[in-house]
Design an enzyme around this catalytic site. Structure first.
Site, PDB file in Angstrom:
ATOM      1  N   CYS A 104       1.787   0.710  -8.661  1.00 50.52           N
ATOM      2  CA  CYS A 104       2.904   1.272  -7.889  1.00 50.52           C
ATOM      3  C   CYS A 104       4.153   1.443  -8.733  1.00 50.52           C
ATOM      4  O   CYS A 104       4.971   2.329  -8.469  1.00 50.52           O
ATOM      5  CB  CYS A 104       3.199   0.399  -6.669  1.00 50.52           C
ATOM      6  SG  CYS A 104       3.578  -1.327  -7.067  1.00 50.52           S
ATOM      7  N   GLU A 149       5.719  -3.546   0.747  1.00 49.40           N
ATOM      8  CA  GLU A 149       5.756  -3.219  -0.679  1.00 49.40           C
ATOM      9  C   GLU A 149       4.953  -1.932  -0.848  1.00 49.40           C
ATOM     10  O   GLU A 149       3.724  -1.955  -0.851  1.00 49.40           O
ATOM     11  CB  GLU A 149       5.159  -4.359  -1.499  1.00 49.40           C
ATOM     12  CG  GLU A 149       5.830  -5.699  -1.297  1.00 49.40           C
ATOM     13  CD  GLU A 149       7.208  -5.781  -1.919  1.00 49.40           C
ATOM     14  OE1 GLU A 149       7.459  -5.047  -2.907  1.00 49.40           O
ATOM     15  OE2 GLU A 149       8.041  -6.555  -1.435  1.00 49.40           O
ATOM     16  N   GLY A 180       0.823  -1.202   0.000  1.00 48.79           N
ATOM     17  CA  GLY A 180       0.000   0.000   0.000  1.00 48.79           C
ATOM     18  C   GLY A 180       0.856   1.250   0.000  1.00 48.79           C
ATOM     19  O   GLY A 180       2.001   1.240  -0.465  1.00 48.79           O
ATOM     20  N   SER A 181       0.322   2.319   0.541  1.00 50.43           N
ATOM     21  CA  SER A 181       0.998   3.618   0.499  1.00 50.43           C
ATOM     22  C   SER A 181       2.134   3.673   1.503  1.00 50.43           C
ATOM     23  O   SER A 181       2.172   2.935   2.491  1.00 50.43           O
ATOM     24  CB  SER A 181       0.007   4.740   0.798  1.00 50.43           C
ATOM     25  OG  SER A 181      -0.366   4.719   2.172  1.00 50.43           O
TER      26      SER A 181
END
Length: 485
Positions: free
Chosen positions: A287, A253, A231-232
């Protein structure tokens, strides 16, 4: 839709059940706005039940012959292939993914499951010499126990399975918390597939909920030894902090702000194709997407003309239409946030080469150039169909600009001279970078992960084994060892 309604449940200890929370997550088709399902959220009590179930089931699973464990993944792979049509339709409905995106995600899923056939039997021990006479040192690689997995909304099926499947293959139990925007494709669908593949009950549990309901209980629970989060970077920082405070390992990640660099000797037509795919696949909600396209000033005019023309030709609309290149963003809030960043950049002096119209969650492509080096939009992960063209003068400036970001996930370098490309790639502060390719790539045997704010740790291949197992030293003394007293 009945398909979604059937899966709108928690999956705990091998049972499909409703959450006991006081409110529902509403699953919505981002293109049509139609309600797909409502799911009553899981509470802290259900999170505890899920972790305890995984803990109980994992003990016998770890003791199961690894060749027997592998059979589950053989069946899982067959099920994904047999049900590909319904999975594609689910990705289109819940994510707004196009046919191309759905096919791409499923190809990654199948590659990962094939890798798990190997991982199931991949753990090896070692025998090391000792400084003490008559002693041997044995290193045993063991499953960590239980892994907590938090998955994102953009590639929810693949990115959840990327942690779940290897963790299970290596003898662990898993509790999954899917993103609330994709609870079915990223959660319940995975549970159904593993259930039908014969995974023993309790090993995989899915809790569909929100931190507004459970707080940090998913991270703080005493059972999981590893937390895998995708995620962020902002949330990843919190996950890492909480995990470390409870002596848990975390695999993170996180986001990216990748640069695709076009050097002065690049094949421009090919570079344009790579850049357009790297920026606009799945509406830029990737991403690894090429947020920034860096182009040598000597070829800037020609590249820009070709790039803008190709971007303008992309079809925007219903993800179910095979001709559609760009479907909706995950929701209109995301579209509004991206538009606000574009408006800020234009107000700061950016030149608009193409400005797409937004309707709800559907956002046509935008291309900007002429950005100041300190423009905020150049420093952020840009999760939408917006490309930023940045000119440079020579390799040195290209490297400096590519590294001028807090992120370091992926990247690409285009050049006619392969070794020149490798030399430039070596200087880019990123976990992954591709010479004469796109910025979006993932292979099951190659370490995947980022530098700087783009994450901690790696997954895939041997890196996955390191992430989801632990080493135990057992020494054996042959004969009698002397003791000083």
């Amino acid at each position: 839709m009945s398909y979604f309604s059937e899966l709108a449940l928690q999956y705990i200890d091998g049972e499909w059940c409703s959450g006991s929370g006081s409110w529902d997550i509403v699953d919505v088709d981002p293109y049509s706005g139609d309600k797909l399902a409502t799911i009553t959220v899981a509470t802290v009590a259900e999170v505890d039940r899920a972790y305890r179930a995984a803990e109980r089931a994992q003990r016998s699973w770890a003791a199961t012959n690894p060749y027997q464990r592998r059979l589950v993944f053989e069946r899982m792979l067959r099920l994904v292939e047999e049900r590909e049509g319904e999975i594609v339709r689910a990705i289109m409905a819940e994510l707004g993914g196009t046919a191309l995106k759905a096919g791409f995600e499923l190809s990654l899923v199948k590659d990962m499951l094939r890798e798990c056939l190997h991982l199931s039997v991949a753990t090896e021990g070692r025998l090391l010499p000792s400084t003490a006479p008559g002693k041997e040192n044995r290193l045993h690689r063991l499953p960590v126990g239980v892994v907590g997995v938090i998955s994102p909304f953009n590639f929810p099926l693949f990115l959840a399975l990327k942690a779940i499947a290897p963790a299970l293959a290596l003898g662990n139990g898993v509790v999954l918390k899917p993103h609330q925007e994709t609870p079915i494709v990223g959660g319940s669908l995975i549970a159904r597939l593993f259930e039908d593949a014969g995974l023993p009950p309790g090993l995989l549990n899915v809790v569909i909920t929100d931190i507004a309901e459970i707080g940090d209980s998913f991270l703080e629970h005493p059972v999981p030894k590893v937390i895998s989060f995708t995620g962020s970077d902002q949330i990843g920082r919190h996950v890492a902090t909480v995990a470390a405070a409870h002596f848990k390992r975390s695999v993170l990640e996180l986001g990216g702000n990748s640069a695709l660099i076009v050097l002065d000797d690049a094949d421009l037509d090919y570079a344009v194709d790579a850049a357009v795919f790297s920026r606009f696949v799945h509406q830029g909600q990737v991403c690894m997407a090429a947020n920034r396209v860096l182009v040598d000033r000597s070829v800037l005019a020609e590249f820009t003309e070709k790039f803008v023309a190709k971007v303008a030709s992309l079809t925007v609309g219903d993800p179910r239409d095979p001709a559609t290149h760009i479907g909706p963003l995950i929701n209109s809030v995301q579209a509004d946030a991206i538009n606000a960043q574009v408006d800020q950049a234009i107000a700061g002096g950016a030149t608009v080469l193409l400005r797409g119209v937004t309707s709800g969650s559907l956002m046509a492509p935008t291309v900007l150039t002429g950005l100041a080096e300190d423009a905020p939009i150049l420093q952020r992960e840009l999760f939408g169909p917006v490309a930023l063209l940045v000119p440079f003068d020579g390799e040195e400036e290209a490297v400096r600009l590519a590294n001028h970001t807090p992120f370091g996930l992926s990247g690409a370098v285009h050049t006619a001279d392969i070794e020149r490309g490798v030399r430039v790639a070596q200087r880019i502060e990123t976990g992954m970078i591709h010479v004469n390719g796109g910025t979006i790539a993932d292979e099951p045997g190659v370490p995947f992960g980022g530098e700087k704010n783009s994450g901690v740790g790696r997954l895939n291949g041997e890196s996955t084994v390191d992430a989801f197992t632990t080493l135990k030293w057992i020494s054996v003394q042959h004969g009698r060892a002397p003791f000083p007293f």
